[in-house]
Design an enzyme around this catalytic site. Structure first.
Site, PDB file in Angstrom:
ATOM      1  N   HIS A   1      31.149  42.228  48.893  1.00  0.00           N
ATOM      2  CA  HIS A   1      32.404  41.526  48.655  1.00  0.00           C
ATOM      3  C   HIS A   1      32.584  41.362  47.141  1.00  0.00           C
ATOM      4  CE1 HIS A   1      35.191  37.881  49.805  1.00  0.00           C
ATOM      5  NE2 HIS A   1      35.723  38.682  48.916  1.00  0.00           N
TER       6      HIS A   1
ATOM      7  N   GLU B   1      38.481  42.070  41.934  1.00  0.00           N
ATOM      8  CA  GLU B   1      37.135  41.550  41.692  1.00  0.00           C
ATOM      9  C   GLU B   1      36.793  41.581  40.205  1.00  0.00           C
ATOM     10  OE1 GLU B   1      34.923  40.039  43.869  1.00  0.00           O
ATOM     11  OE2 GLU B   1      36.622  40.077  45.240  1.00  0.00           O
TER      12      GLU B   1
ATOM     13  N   HIS C   1      36.417  37.973  38.602  1.00  0.00           N
ATOM     14  CA  HIS C   1      35.006  37.619  38.450  1.00  0.00           C
ATOM     15  C   HIS C   1      34.284  38.426  37.370  1.00  0.00           C
ATOM     16  CE1 HIS C   1      35.462  35.285  42.111  1.00  0.00           C
ATOM     17  NE2 HIS C   1      35.928  36.347  42.735  1.00  0.00           N
TER      18      HIS C   1
END
Ligand SMILES: *[C@@H]1O[C@H](CO)[C@@H](O)[C@H](O)[C@H]1NC(C)=O
Ligand SMILES: *[C@@H]1O[C@H](CO)[C@@H](O)[C@H](O)[C@H]1NC(C)=O
Ligand SMILES: *[C@@H]1O[C@H](CO)[C@@H](O)[C@H](O)[C@H]1NC(C)=O
Ligand SMILES: *[C@@H]1O[C@H](CO)[C@@H](O)[C@H](O)[C@H]1NC(C)=O
Ligand SMILES: *[C@@H]1O[C@H](CO)[C@@H](O)[C@H](O)[C@H]1NC(C)=O
Length: 266
Positions: free
Chosen positions: A68, A117, A121
């Protein structure tokens, strides 16, 4: 389905859209704070469960744990001018497709999930020199995933998807025994009238030196993680140790599919 329950799932599905797979930012920016973080979460999700939650356009979800993301415990969108550039990771493409697929948008442009992502992040993780480029961030994540080898371990431990139920405490125990640390395990709570929760996500924590560590803080040290919900998938919550857990092998029903979700995308 009772209205309250339906409401819950609408919220749940809405949040997965806004929080995990799309670039809208519903959370306040943290640019005023220094982006200091202490640990990284390597989140694996179980595609069958992810599909069950989203009922979007999943097609034949892989029957292995996929990535993920790799998430610092603090901060998000740390550098909005550092745009995702898929060319930078072109050498990683076959592993990316295999181990880091966009499970719920299998027919869309796959790079959107990676872009999300990275921007949310990766730009925060990039304060570490070993993660300070897109190539490094994605390749290191793949490397950690291979190192942890959760799929291999679960198979070896005889924990296989299917119709049997497991004891949550037992799964946790074998993982802890093997890895020497306790990962964070998340489930879908039991459906109404059912007793079993559904396994959804397993997160391993790493230090800044990229060594495995417990996801919890040592006793006595207060943990303020998740205070800004940066990567909580609302519909998943930490599994209840006392309830049996279902580890599904296929998308069995579409009970949770919501027409409104489709409308939301249009
Ligand atoms: C943000 O990213 C851009 C593009 O890579 C870079 O030039 C800039 O130095 C970064 N800013 C910070 C504060 O790291
Ligand atoms: C994307 O990365 C490639 C390879 O590093 C580079 O040649 C190209 O200029 C980059 N594109 C953008 C828009 O930054
Ligand atoms: C997918 O999106 C990227 C940019 O995120 C773009 O460069 C690429 O051409 C797109 N591919 C397809 C098949 O649409
Ligand atoms: C991780 O936590 C367990 C208790 O849950 C503890 O026994 C163990 O020593 C911890 N390991 C590390 C490396 O901190
Ligand atoms: C776990 O499940 C049991 C049995 O349903 C319940 O009594 C308990 O409150 C649950 N614990 C948590 C933390 O939700």
């Amino acid at each position: 389905m009772k209205p309250a329950k339906l409401h819950y799932w609408i919220l749940g599905c809405f949040s997965i859209v806004s929080c995990c797979w799309c670039t809208s930012d519903q959370f306040p920016q943290s640019d005023s704070h220094p982006h200091t973080w202490k640990k990284l979460y390597l989140a694996h999700h179980w595609p069958v469960t992810v599909c069950k939650m989203s009922a979007n356009d999943c097609q034949d979800p892989p029957e292995y744990w996929t990535i993920h993301g790799l998430w610092p415990d603090k901060g998000e969108e740390c550098n909005r001018t550092w745009h995702f550039n898929v060319t930078e990771i072109k050498d990683l493409m076959s592993d990316m497709r295999r181990y880091w697929p966009d499970v719920i948008h299998s027919s869309l442009n796959r790079t959107q999930f990676w872009k999300h992502e990275w921007e949310k992040h990766g730009t925060c993780a990039a304060t570490l020199p070993i993660l300070d480029s897109q190539k490094k961030y994605f390749s290191k994540t793949l490397e950690l995933y291979q190192l942890v080898n959760l799929n291999g371990f679960l198979l070896k431990a005889g924990i296989k998807p299917g119709s049997t139920y497991y004891q949550m405490a037992a799964i946790k125990e074998v993982l802890t025994e093997f890895y020497g640390i306790t990962p964070k395990i998340q489930c879908l709570p039991p459906e109404e009238g059912e007793e079993a929760q559904t396994l959804g996500q397993i997160e391993f924590c790493f230090t800044k030196e990229l060594e495995l560590r417990n996801c919890t803080e040592p006793k006595g040290e207060s943990s303020r993680m998740h205070t800004n919900l940066q990567h909580v998938t609302e519909e998943l919550s930490v599994c209840n140790d006392t309830l049996p857990v279902y580890y599904p092998s296929q998308v069995k029903d579409r009970k949770w599919s919501l027409k409104s979700l489709k409308n939301f995308f249009n």
